[in-house]
Motif scaffolding. Structure first.
Motif, PDB file in Angstrom:
ATOM      1  N   MET A   1      14.736   9.525   4.363  1.00 44.31           N
ATOM      2  CA  MET A   1      14.312   8.228   3.828  1.00 44.31           C
ATOM      3  C   MET A   1      13.525   8.458   2.546  1.00 44.31           C
ATOM      4  SD  MET A   1      11.923   5.328   5.632  1.00 44.31           S
ATOM      5  CE  MET A   1      13.143   5.021   6.915  1.00 44.31           C
ATOM      6  N   GLN A   2      13.758   7.629   1.534  1.00 38.62           N
ATOM      7  CA  GLN A   2      13.027   7.735   0.289  1.00 38.62           C
ATOM      8  C   GLN A   2      11.574   7.317   0.506  1.00 38.62           C
ATOM      9  OE1 GLN A   2      14.150   8.944  -2.532  1.00 38.62           O
ATOM     10  NE2 GLN A   2      16.220   9.321  -1.715  1.00 38.62           N
ATOM     11  N   CYS A   3      10.656   8.094  -0.045  1.00 38.39           N
ATOM     12  CA  CYS A   3       9.209   7.809   0.129  1.00 38.39           C
ATOM     13  C   CYS A   3       8.643   6.926  -0.967  1.00 38.39           C
ATOM     14  CB  CYS A   3       8.440   9.127   0.168  1.00 38.39           C
ATOM     15  SG  CYS A   3       8.767  10.141   1.614  1.00 38.39           S
ATOM     16  N   ALA A   4       9.376   6.744  -2.069  1.00 36.87           N
ATOM     17  CA  ALA A   4       8.827   5.995  -3.198  1.00 36.87           C
ATOM     18  C   ALA A   4       8.384   4.583  -2.817  1.00 36.87           C
ATOM     19  CB  ALA A   4       9.837   5.959  -4.336  1.00 36.87           C
ATOM     20  N   PRO A   5       9.205   3.806  -2.063  1.00 45.20           N
ATOM     21  CA  PRO A   5       8.743   2.446  -1.719  1.00 45.20           C
ATOM     22  C   PRO A   5       7.473   2.450  -0.883  1.00 45.20           C
ATOM     23  CG  PRO A   5      11.100   2.659  -1.351  1.00 45.20           C
ATOM     24  CD  PRO A   5      10.570   4.060  -1.593  1.00 45.20           C
ATOM     25  N   PHE A   6       7.343   3.431   0.011  1.00 48.50           N
ATOM     26  CA  PHE A   6       6.156   3.498   0.861  1.00 48.50           C
ATOM     27  C   PHE A   6       4.911   3.903   0.059  1.00 48.50           C
ATOM     28  CE2 PHE A   6       9.758   4.077   3.718  1.00 48.50           C
ATOM     29  CZ  PHE A   6       9.489   3.127   4.671  1.00 48.50           C
ATOM     30  N   ARG A   7       5.114   4.786  -0.922  1.00 44.24           N
ATOM     31  CA  ARG A   7       3.958   5.176  -1.744  1.00 44.24           C
ATOM     32  C   ARG A   7       3.523   4.015  -2.650  1.00 44.24           C
ATOM     33  NH1 ARG A   7       4.824  11.646  -3.099  1.00 44.24           N
ATOM     34  NH2 ARG A   7       5.145  12.234  -0.905  1.00 44.24           N
ATOM     35  N   GLU A   8       4.483   3.216  -3.093  1.00 40.15           N
ATOM     36  CA  GLU A   8       4.116   2.018  -3.856  1.00 40.15           C
ATOM     37  C   GLU A   8       3.333   1.051  -2.963  1.00 40.15           C
ATOM     38  OE1 GLU A   8       7.587   0.314  -5.478  1.00 40.15           O
ATOM     39  OE2 GLU A   8       7.977   1.958  -6.894  1.00 40.15           O
ATOM     40  N   ALA A   9       3.780   0.947  -1.690  1.00 38.59           N
ATOM     41  CA  ALA A   9       3.050   0.079  -0.761  1.00 38.59           C
ATOM     42  C   ALA A   9       1.652   0.621  -0.496  1.00 38.59           C
ATOM     43  CB  ALA A   9       3.835  -0.053   0.550  1.00 38.59           C
ATOM     44  N   LEU A  10       1.522   1.956  -0.381  1.00 37.73           N
ATOM     45  CA  LEU A  10       0.197   2.560  -0.212  1.00 37.73           C
ATOM     46  C   LEU A  10      -0.702   2.266  -1.406  1.00 37.73           C
ATOM     47  CD1 LEU A  10       1.154   6.027   1.336  1.00 37.73           C
ATOM     48  CD2 LEU A  10      -0.238   4.242   2.420  1.00 37.73           C
ATOM     49  N   SER A  11      -0.155   2.408  -2.612  1.00 37.53           N
ATOM     50  CA  SER A  11      -0.934   2.111  -3.813  1.00 37.53           C
ATOM     51  C   SER A  11      -1.369   0.647  -3.832  1.00 37.53           C
ATOM     52  CB  SER A  11      -0.115   2.435  -5.061  1.00 37.53           C
ATOM     53  OG  SER A  11      -0.839   2.113  -6.230  1.00 37.53           O
ATOM     54  N   ALA A  12      -0.465  -0.251  -3.414  1.00 36.18           N
ATOM     55  CA  ALA A  12      -0.815  -1.670  -3.366  1.00 36.18           C
ATOM     56  C   ALA A  12      -1.915  -1.922  -2.344  1.00 36.18           C
ATOM     57  CB  ALA A  12       0.416  -2.499  -3.035  1.00 36.18           C
ATOM     58  N   ARG A  13      -1.852  -1.207  -1.198  1.00 35.28           N
ATOM     59  CA  ARG A  13      -2.899  -1.357  -0.181  1.00 35.28           C
ATOM     60  C   ARG A  13      -4.258  -0.925  -0.716  1.00 35.28           C
ATOM     61  NH1 ARG A  13      -2.008   1.299   5.644  1.00 35.28           N
ATOM     62  NH2 ARG A  13      -0.829  -0.654   5.962  1.00 35.28           N
ATOM     63  N   LEU A  14      -4.300   0.165  -1.473  1.00 35.99           N
ATOM     64  CA  LEU A  14      -5.561   0.632  -2.054  1.00 35.99           C
ATOM     65  C   LEU A  14      -6.129  -0.369  -3.051  1.00 35.99           C
ATOM     66  CD1 LEU A  14      -4.722   4.418  -2.596  1.00 35.99           C
ATOM     67  CD2 LEU A  14      -6.281   3.451  -0.891  1.00 35.99           C
ATOM     68  N   ASP A  15      -5.233  -1.064  -3.753  1.00 40.64           N
ATOM     69  CA  ASP A  15      -5.677  -2.038  -4.760  1.00 40.64           C
ATOM     70  C   ASP A  15      -5.867  -3.430  -4.189  1.00 40.64           C
ATOM     71  OD1 ASP A  15      -5.614  -0.055  -6.652  1.00 40.64           O
ATOM     72  OD2 ASP A  15      -3.561  -0.508  -7.303  1.00 40.64           O
ATOM     73  N   GLY A  16      -5.618  -3.595  -2.882  1.00 38.68           N
ATOM     74  CA  GLY A  16      -5.769  -4.908  -2.269  1.00 38.68           C
ATOM     75  C   GLY A  16      -4.671  -5.879  -2.637  1.00 38.68           C
ATOM     76  N   GLU A  17      -3.497  -5.377  -2.986  1.00 35.90           N
ATOM     77  CA  GLU A  17      -2.376  -6.216  -3.391  1.00 35.90           C
ATOM     78  C   GLU A  17      -1.365  -6.321  -2.254  1.00 35.90           C
ATOM     79  OE1 GLU A  17      -0.885  -4.320  -6.841  1.00 35.90           O
ATOM     80  OE2 GLU A  17      -2.632  -4.807  -8.102  1.00 35.90           O
ATOM     81  N   PRO A  18      -0.415  -7.259  -2.353  1.00 36.13           N
ATOM     82  CA  PRO A  18       0.635  -7.357  -1.324  1.00 36.13           C
ATOM     83  C   PRO A  18       1.436  -6.056  -1.215  1.00 36.13           C
ATOM     84  CG  PRO A  18       0.608  -9.339  -2.680  1.00 36.13           C
ATOM     85  CD  PRO A  18      -0.304  -8.363  -3.350  1.00 36.13           C
ATOM     86  N   LEU A  19       1.783  -5.676   0.020  1.00 30.97           N
ATOM     87  CA  LEU A  19       2.465  -4.398   0.237  1.00 30.97           C
ATOM     88  C   LEU A  19       3.930  -4.430  -0.176  1.00 30.97           C
ATOM     89  CD1 LEU A  19       0.998  -3.424   3.739  1.00 30.97           C
ATOM     90  CD2 LEU A  19       0.151  -2.822   1.469  1.00 30.97           C
ATOM     91  N   GLY A  20       4.528  -5.564  -0.057  1.00 30.57           N
ATOM     92  CA  GLY A  20       5.961  -5.643  -0.341  1.00 30.57           C
ATOM     93  C   GLY A  20       6.816  -5.267   0.859  1.00 30.57           C
ATOM     94  N   GLY A  44      -6.435   7.958  -2.094  1.00 27.15           N
ATOM     95  CA  GLY A  44      -7.676   7.315  -1.679  1.00 27.15           C
ATOM     96  C   GLY A  44      -8.901   7.998  -2.253  1.00 27.15           C
ATOM     97  N   ALA A  45      -8.878   9.355  -2.293  1.00 21.37           N
ATOM     98  CA  ALA A  45     -10.007  10.083  -2.863  1.00 21.37           C
ATOM     99  C   ALA A  45     -10.161   9.788  -4.341  1.00 21.37           C
ATOM    100  CB  ALA A  45      -9.832  11.568  -2.633  1.00 21.37           C
ATOM    101  N   VAL A  46      -9.050   9.738  -5.070  1.00 21.87           N
ATOM    102  CA  VAL A  46      -9.110   9.425  -6.503  1.00 21.87           C
ATOM    103  C   VAL A  46      -9.643   8.008  -6.731  1.00 21.87           C
ATOM    104  CG1 VAL A  46      -7.720   9.090  -8.575  1.00 21.87           C
ATOM    105  CG2 VAL A  46      -7.307  11.061  -7.105  1.00 21.87           C
ATOM    106  N   THR A  47      -9.179   7.090  -5.906  1.00 22.63           N
ATOM    107  CA  THR A  47      -9.636   5.697  -6.049  1.00 22.63           C
ATOM    108  C   THR A  47     -11.126   5.582  -5.793  1.00 22.63           C
ATOM    109  OG1 THR A  47      -7.458   4.906  -5.346  1.00 22.63           O
ATOM    110  CG2 THR A  47      -9.291   3.346  -5.223  1.00 22.63           C
ATOM    111  N   ARG A  48     -11.637   6.274  -4.774  1.00 23.95           N
ATOM    112  CA  ARG A  48     -13.077   6.230  -4.486  1.00 23.95           C
ATOM    113  C   ARG A  48     -13.892   6.803  -5.630  1.00 23.95           C
ATOM    114  NH1 ARG A  48     -11.259   7.483   0.720  1.00 23.95           N
ATOM    115  NH2 ARG A  48     -11.576   9.722   0.353  1.00 23.95           N
ATOM    116  N   ARG A  49     -13.425   7.935  -6.196  1.00 21.50           N
ATOM    117  CA  ARG A  49     -14.163   8.538  -7.310  1.00 21.50           C
ATOM    118  C   ARG A  49     -14.181   7.612  -8.521  1.00 21.50           C
ATOM    119  NH1 ARG A  49     -11.679  13.461  -5.622  1.00 21.50           N
ATOM    120  NH2 ARG A  49     -10.026  13.160  -7.187  1.00 21.50           N
ATOM    121  N   ALA A  50     -13.094   6.881  -8.735  1.00 18.25           N
ATOM    122  CA  ALA A  50     -13.028   5.971  -9.883  1.00 18.25           C
ATOM    123  C   ALA A  50     -13.928   4.756  -9.686  1.00 18.25           C
ATOM    124  CB  ALA A  50     -11.590   5.524 -10.125  1.00 18.25           C
TER     125      ALA A  50
END
Length: 214
Positions: A1-20, A44-50
């Protein structure tokens, strides 16, 4: 299974956006994909540091704020002395007003005045002196009226003092009559002190504001 859509959903979750996608699908993928799990932890670690950037340095304004506070705080000895002086001034002004009214009353009611003045002139003098007495009593009751009453009463007192000195030199007035004007002078001095004590502290407020903003 391609991981790109799930990583985009993870990024959206970190930013508080819709997962898709449904959140359950994303969680199931993370449970079965170690790569996406590691990627999620790193992101998540990068987001916290930022987001948890160090706060900018703030100057210590403690001394400036304390210096801007009024010196006469409630309950202090200075405030007690100030209240005592204010009460003494008001009582003294009230006494002067009552005494001034006592001097004015005979001329106003009986029409008798010093130096055999005409009856109407005596009445006018009595009315004027009684009005001055009322001004003294009013300022004693409401001290904030002092600033408004002072210009008129001070002008009258100065002009009367000049005229009285001239009349004394010319022999047009007796010394006892002239001495009665000292009561008026005392009342105006008291009003001047009350007005000065109640003046706006604009200069002090500006200095305090400059200390805080410096």
């Amino acid at each position: 299974m391609q991981c790109a859509p799930f990583r985009e959903a993870l990024s959206a979750r970190l930013d508080g956006e819709p997962l898709g996608m449904p959140a359950a699908d994303l969680d199931r993928h993370l449970d079965g994909c170690p790569g996406c799990t590691a990627w999620a932890e790193a992101a998540g670690a990068v987001t916290r540091r930022a987001r948890l950037a160090p706060a900018p340095p703030v100057p210590d304004l403690t001394a400036a704020v304390l210096g801007a506070l009024p010196r006469e705080l409630p309950g202090t000895a200075a405030a007690a002395r100030a209240r005592l002086l204010a009460s003494a001034l008001r009582l003294a002004l009230l006494a002067v007003g009552v005494a001034q009214a006592g001097l004015a009353w005979p001329s106003l009611t009986a029409g008798t005045a010093a130096m055999s003045a005409p009856v109407h002139v005596a009445h006018e003098t009595g009315a004027w002196n009684l009005a001055v007495a009322a001004a003294f009593v009013a300022v004693a009751a409401v001290p904030r009226l002092a600033a408004g009453a002072l210009p008129f009463l001070a002008t009258f007192t100065v002009l009367l003092a000049v005229a009285t000195v001239r009349d004394l030199k010319a022999g047009h007035v007796h010394a006892d009559r002239a001495a009665a004007h000292l009561l008026l002078l005392a009342g105006v001095v008291l009003i001047a002190v009350v007005a000065w004590r109640g003046r706006p502290r604009r200069a002090a407020a500006l200095v305090a504001r400059e200390r805080v903003t410096a």
